[in-house]
Design a protein around this motif. Structure first.
Motif, PDB file in Angstrom:
ATOM      1  N   VAL A   1       1.451   4.549   1.968  1.00 12.62           N
ATOM      2  CA  VAL A   1       0.968   4.848   3.308  1.00 12.62           C
ATOM      3  C   VAL A   1       1.275   6.158   3.734  1.00 12.62           C
ATOM      4  CG1 VAL A   1       1.305   2.326   4.137  1.00 12.62           C
ATOM      5  CG2 VAL A   1       3.189   3.924   4.281  1.00 12.62           C
TER       6      VAL A   1
ATOM      7  N   HIS B   1       0.878  -1.213   0.094  1.00 10.99           N
ATOM      8  CA  HIS B   1      -0.054   0.055  -0.074  1.00 10.99           C
ATOM      9  C   HIS B   1       0.909   1.434  -0.047  1.00 10.99           C
ATOM     10  CE1 HIS B   1      -3.899  -1.860   0.922  1.00 10.99           C
ATOM     11  NE2 HIS B   1      -3.297  -2.836   1.773  1.00 10.99           N
TER      12      HIS B   1
ATOM     13  N   THR C   1      -8.232   5.394  -3.199  1.00 15.85           N
ATOM     14  CA  THR C   1      -7.196   3.981  -2.943  1.00 15.85           C
ATOM     15  C   THR C   1      -6.162   4.419  -2.382  1.00 15.85           C
ATOM     16  OG1 THR C   1      -6.756   2.237  -4.272  1.00 15.85           O
ATOM     17  CG2 THR C   1      -6.247   4.416  -5.292  1.00 15.85           C
ATOM     18  N   SER C   2      -5.376   3.236  -1.891  1.00 17.38           N
ATOM     19  CA  SER C   2      -3.965   3.196  -1.358  1.00 17.38           C
ATOM     20  C   SER C   2      -2.944   2.487  -2.294  1.00 17.38           C
ATOM     21  CB  SER C   2      -3.986   2.775   0.046  1.00 17.38           C
ATOM     22  OG  SER C   2      -4.464   1.407   0.228  1.00 17.38           O
ATOM     23  N   GLU C   3      -3.729   1.923  -3.357  1.00 15.99           N
ATOM     24  CA  GLU C   3      -2.949   1.249  -4.380  1.00 15.99           C
ATOM     25  C   GLU C   3      -1.791   1.864  -5.018  1.00 15.99           C
ATOM     26  OE1 GLU C   3      -1.521  -0.119  -7.971  1.00 15.99           O
ATOM     27  OE2 GLU C   3      -3.089   1.315  -8.098  1.00 15.99           O
TER      28      GLU C   3
ATOM     29  N   PRO D   1      -2.345   2.602   5.615  1.00 17.64           N
ATOM     30  CA  PRO D   1      -2.751   3.188   4.294  1.00 17.64           C
ATOM     31  C   PRO D   1      -3.180   4.388   4.023  1.00 17.64           C
ATOM     32  CG  PRO D   1      -3.425   0.667   4.564  1.00 17.64           C
ATOM     33  CD  PRO D   1      -2.918   1.294   6.297  1.00 17.64           C
TER      34      PRO D   1
END
Length: 237
Positions: free
Chosen positions: A15, A13, A35-37, A27
């Protein structure tokens, strides 16, 4: 002064950094994206800043857990950018091992050697000899330089042309940039280009950082929280 957005990666992730206290990193929750992608967050940071350079701290690698080589490969494949990568290298061999696993255009990867983990100062010369353009990060905490005695930093003869002045206590803290440490490093840095990191709260802080003589500043939280207006800091083509 250039603003360089920062992407901190841990456990797959993006962060949010909190004072360098990595056990508190979670995240990212950002006003820029839902999103944390890593790729989604990277796209949002680049869109918000207009930057063509992205600083990545691979916290998995720094903490000697799972690194993010596959994620970084995907970022380089998807985005036409330069990535400055800090992955906790101890020496040139550890840097080269990771770079060899990132199966993409290595010309777009810049190794960041942080004094927090570096044990062999020859690593920067070796990286330069191998065709890379390394950057040294002088990592500070509680007013002190974090450095192994074997990588003594009082001798600047081995410093590369670009040096980051990193104050981990200020990262994600909204306490203002550490201009005193920038000034102290400048007094010994000769012709090195200095890059600041941490503490930016708003446009006034960016202006103060620019007056310090730093050529760039690493920023994350203030971008995610939309506390800075970035038009004047867009990286030139």
């Amino acid at each position: 002064m250039q603003v360089i957005p920062v992407l901190d990666l841990l456990d797959g992730h993006a962060v949010r950094a909190v004072r360098g206290e990595r056990e508190r990193y979670r995240p990212i929750e950002s006003s820029l994206c839902a999103t944390s992608e890593p790729l989604g967050v990277a796209r949002a940071l680049l869109a918000a800043t207009g930057a063509r350079t992205l600083y990545i701290a691979d916290l998995g690698a720094i903490l000697k857990r799972n690194d993010h080589a596959a994620h970084i490969t995907a970022l380089l494949d998807a985005l036409d950018i330069e990535i400055w990568l800090d992955a906790g290298y101890t020496d040139f061999a550890s840097m080269r091992t990771l770079f060899d696993r990132i199966d993409t255009a290595r010309s777009k990867l810049v190794p960041i050697f942080g004094t927090e983990t570096l044990v062999n100062a020859d690593a920067l010369r070796e990286a330069q000899s191998a065709g890379f353009e390394p950057v040294l990060s002088l990592d500070h905490r509680a007013g002190r330089l974090m450095a192994d005695p074997a990588a003594a930093c009082s001798d600047i003869s081995w410093w590369p042309s670009r040096v980051i002045v990193m104050t981990l206590d200020q990262v994600g803290a909204y306490q203002g940039p550490d201009l005193a440490t920038i000034d102290a490093v400048r007094a010994q840095a000769g012709d090195c280009e200095l890059i600041g990191a941490g503490g930016i709260r708003d446009d006034a802080d960016l202006s103060a950082a620019a007056r310090s003589g730093a050529s760039a500043w690493l920023v994350a939280s203030a971008i995610h929280d939309r506390r800075v207006s970035l038009q004047r800091w867009i990286e030139p083509e």
